[in-house]
Design an enzyme around this catalytic site. Sequence first.
Site, mmCIF file in Angstrom:
data_model
loop_
_atom_site.group_PDB
_atom_site.id
_atom_site.type_symbol
_atom_site.label_atom_id
_atom_site.label_comp_id
_atom_site.label_asym_id
_atom_site.label_seq_id
_atom_site.Cartn_x
_atom_site.Cartn_y
_atom_site.Cartn_z
ATOM 1 N N ASP A 104 0.992 -1.249 -0.029
ATOM 2 C CA ASP A 104 -0.016 0.031 0.401
ATOM 3 C C ASP A 104 1.236 1.522 0.281
ATOM 4 O O ASP A 104 0.187 2.178 0.860
ATOM 5 C CB ASP A 104 -0.463 0.144 0.998
ATOM 6 C CG ASP A 104 -0.631 0.029 2.907
ATOM 7 O OD1 ASP A 104 0.705 0.271 2.708
ATOM 8 O OD2 ASP A 104 -1.097 1.082 3.345
ATOM 9 N N GLU A 105 2.221 1.140 -0.299
ATOM 10 C CA GLU A 105 2.918 2.194 -0.127
ATOM 11 C C GLU A 105 3.539 2.405 -1.127
ATOM 12 O O GLU A 105 5.094 1.227 -1.879
ATOM 13 C CB GLU A 105 3.634 2.278 0.936
ATOM 14 C CG GLU A 105 4.308 3.232 1.971
ATOM 15 C CD GLU A 105 4.958 2.666 2.733
ATOM 16 O OE1 GLU A 105 5.984 2.972 3.048
ATOM 17 O OE2 GLU A 105 4.302 1.881 3.461
HETATM 18 P P1 TTP Z 1 0.718 0.401 6.804
HETATM 19 O O1 TTP Z 1 0.600 0.757 5.576
HETATM 20 O O2 TTP Z 1 1.947 0.335 7.562
HETATM 21 O O3 TTP Z 1 -0.322 0.135 7.576
HETATM 22 P P2 TTP Z 1 -2.041 0.465 7.311
HETATM 23 O O4 TTP Z 1 -2.280 1.044 5.675
HETATM 24 O O5 TTP Z 1 -3.096 -0.270 8.139
HETATM 25 O O6 TTP Z 1 -2.743 1.682 8.487
HETATM 26 P P3 TTP Z 1 -1.839 3.606 7.953
HETATM 27 O O7 TTP Z 1 -3.094 4.129 7.538
HETATM 28 O O8 TTP Z 1 -1.389 3.619 9.764
HETATM 29 O O9 TTP Z 1 -0.853 3.774 6.481
HETATM 30 O O10 TTP Z 1 0.670 -1.242 6.127
HETATM 31 C C1 TTP Z 1 -0.298 -1.186 4.905
HETATM 32 C C2 TTP Z 1 -0.797 -3.054 4.909
HETATM 33 O O11 TTP Z 1 0.220 -4.346 5.988
HETATM 34 C C3 TTP Z 1 -1.311 -3.166 6.543
HETATM 35 O O12 TTP Z 1 -3.440 -2.481 6.294
HETATM 36 C C4 TTP Z 1 -1.836 -4.637 6.434
HETATM 37 C C5 TTP Z 1 -0.614 -5.339 6.133
HETATM 38 N N1 TTP Z 1 0.455 -5.542 7.799
HETATM 39 C C6 TTP Z 1 0.475 -6.075 8.634
HETATM 40 O O13 TTP Z 1 0.421 -7.336 7.499
HETATM 41 N N2 TTP Z 1 1.354 -6.737 9.601
HETATM 42 C C7 TTP Z 1 2.109 -5.292 9.927
HETATM 43 O O14 TTP Z 1 2.343 -5.474 10.930
HETATM 44 C C8 TTP Z 1 1.504 -3.848 9.009
HETATM 45 C C9 TTP Z 1 2.176 -2.744 10.036
HETATM 46 C C10 TTP Z 1 0.798 -4.010 7.982
HETATM 47 MG MG MG Z 2 -1.128 2.613 5.329
#
Ligand code: TTP
Ligand code: MG
Length: 360
Positions: A104-105
Amino acid sequence: MERKIIHCDADCFFVAIEMRDNPALYSRPVAVGGNPQSRGVISTCNYPARRFGIHSAMPSATAMRLCPHLLILPHRLPVYREVSARMLNIFRQYASVVEPLSLDEAFLDVTDNRDFSGSATHVAEAIRTHVKRELRIDVSAGVANNKFLAKVASDWHKPNGLFVIPPAQVQDFILTLPVDRIPGVGPVMSRRLRDRGLNTCGDLQQLSQAQLYRDYGRSGIRLFHYCRGYDDRPLQPQRQRKSLSVEHTYAQDLAGRVDCEAMLPELHLRLQERLQRASPRDAINKVFVKVKFADFTLTTLERSGARWDLEGYRGLLRQALTRHRGAIRLLGLGVGFQAPEHGAQLPLFPAGEPEEAIFA
Ligand code: TTP
Ligand code: MG
């Protein structure tokens, strides 16, 4: 020339997709994760759930204690992967250089983008709108002149926010930036710094490069540059995977070596399946095993050039098990790949290093 970098990061990605597909979930605490009865962990949760203190990697059982009406949904990885691929396609429509970091990044280099009168801020806004229209999820974005600051910025106005750090404001911004906002500075490093009265990047600036190197090694050199808002790492568009692994947390602890070895063939098969879909095998240059004991002691044993067949792993595992006493909670197997070749432009940091682990 000043670069223009955008960092995009979807908000609570897995859960955002679940809420989109079932809008009744928007207002209640929701997570995606494993079963609390079988030691599952939370992958992520929405913002209503975060208000209860729930976060990624927390045991699902703990999350249920904090918020008894939390809804924990199982993963739908194929759906998340598809959304991720479509999001990446959208990014590529706005930037010629895109470096995906996770599902997602991504970093986008829009220095040469002539659309939107050359405004990276407008490009970022357009991307957010486009993703929302087409995929119906929120993406937060940060805009700055390097990767470090862009990543810090994308977090600044989360969720559903955009934050820009113009070059002229970097010095002011960085002075008050708390050290735990530096990507890669985890709770342990953060505590070490704060114990010394180093709370902000401004505090860190008081230390010389030699001092930081003496106290924190290579991480210290990174801190020296980051705390000045400096980062010359180029984007790595064809970032090669550095390692690949599989692991399993057992519902019941494994008593010892014999039990562990009985689990090896299945894990090894999963590793082989994943390898078939991933990088070429001739690039494998090391193998490793990971063991987590019942008391959560974690040990990783890796060996360069070792065999990645079942026998090779059995040998490594035996050795790893001698490092600590007690039952075993988790086993993992993995391989490391040769680092990708680099051109003349040397990055500040080694290629492909997992950002989160830098200052662990
Ligand atoms: P992130 O971008 O770290 O988290 P997020 O998108 O859920 O929340 P934010 O709004 O803070 O960005 O991670 C992206 C996806 O990766 C998240 O939706 C689920 C997965 N993930 C895991 O499976 N385990 C983990 O420990 C983390 C940090 C993320
Ligand atoms: Mg995220």
